[in-house]
Write an enzyme that holds these catalytic residues in place. Structure first.
Site, short mmCIF file in Angstrom:
data_model
loop_
_atom_site.label_atom_id
_atom_site.label_comp_id
_atom_site.label_asym_id
_atom_site.label_seq_id
_atom_site.Cartn_x
_atom_site.Cartn_y
_atom_site.Cartn_z
CB ALA A 45 -0.94 0.00 1.20
CD GLU A 46 0.66 4.80 1.23
OE1 GLU A 46 1.56 5.38 0.57
OE2 GLU A 46 -0.54 5.07 1.13
CB THR A 47 7.34 2.37 -0.78
OG1 THR A 47 6.99 1.02 -1.13
CG2 THR A 47 8.84 2.44 -0.56
#
Length: 265
Positions: A45-47
């Site tokens: 979902a996020e980096t």
């Protein structure tokens, strides 16, 4: 080029629960397109990416599809890894972001995110939302001038738990994400939520810190209390202890490290 990379689960003290995020510490900013490619390759979902700046760190977040202005769980993961892997010793970390200065504090392994609260305004609902979600909401609220997230309220937690959205239809709506929420009856909490954002590459986010900058002010007003226990009832699940302090939302949780590695470019 070799870059370190870490991954941890946020808003949980156990592996394979909560919300996973990757973190890549940098000495200088990479080209935006390259950071986007790394995030797409990670397929989380996020980096998060940081560069040291003054008394803290510049922080940016990328989904597999685009850069976003605010992310709670990846901020929690970043702070956790700075403390546990990268030698930061202060009990308070300042992050400088597109959403302003964000602060994370620690008390043992319990981390507290200090984020700006966001004000909600009710809008008229059209039938396309019920069709996309497969259930009829009670009302919807937005942040004026923002198309990032629409907050959609349902009558019961059971309705939210049973949602099976048509992701193509959700992606076609004029918001990048839908926050679906209801009272927490039956789930031992004040309110529950789920978050769908297929338009930016996330069908369902397991635990969404940024959504709680909207949820906490709404439920604080409805329930007439400023300390709230929240559960995001995705398949992985997550729990947040939240407090509304004036124009700030404090979200407390833990994180668990999963991966230490290296990117070869």
């Amino acid at each position: 080029m070799q870059l370190p990379i870490y991954q941890a689960d946020a808003f949980t003290s156990e592996l394979f629960q909560g919300n996973p995020a990757a973190y890549v510490p940098l000495t200088r900013w990479l080209d935006d397109h390259l950071m986007q490619q790394i995030a797409a390759e990670n397929n989380l979902a996020e980096t998060a990416f940081t560069v040291a700046a003054g008394n803290g760190f510049e922080l940016r977040w990328f989904t597999p599809g685009e850069e976003v202005p605010l992310c709670g769980h990846a901020t929690l993961v970043t702070a956790h890894l700075l403390w546990t892997e990268l030698g930061v010793t202060d009990d308070e970390i300042h992050f400088f972001t597109r959403s302003g200065e964000l602060i994370v504090r620690r008390d043992g392994d319990l981390l507290a995110l200090d984020f700006p609260a966001q004000t909600n305004s009710e809008i008229a609902l059209t039938d396309e939302y019920a069709r996309a979600l497969g259930a009829q909401p009670l009302r919807a609220l937005e942040v004026a001038g923002s198309d990032d997230q629409l907050l959609v309220e349902f009558a019961s937690a059971a309705e939210v738990a049973e949602l099976a959205p048509d992701m193509r239809a959700v992606a076609a709506l004029p918001y990048k994400g839908l926050i679906c929420t209801a009272p927490g009856e039956g789930f031992d909490c004040d309110f529950v939520s789920r978050f769908f954002a297929p338009a930016i590459g996330i069908d369902e986010d397991p635990v969404t810190g940024s959504a709680h900058t909207r949820l906490v002010p709404m439920w604080a007003e409805k329930l007439d209390k400023t300390r709230l226990k929240a559960k995001q009832i995705s398949a992985r699940g997550g729990e947040l202890d939240c407090t509304l302090q004036g124009d700030r939302v404090i979200m407390c949780g833990r994180a668990k490290t999963y991966l230490r590695g290296q990117i070869s470019l």
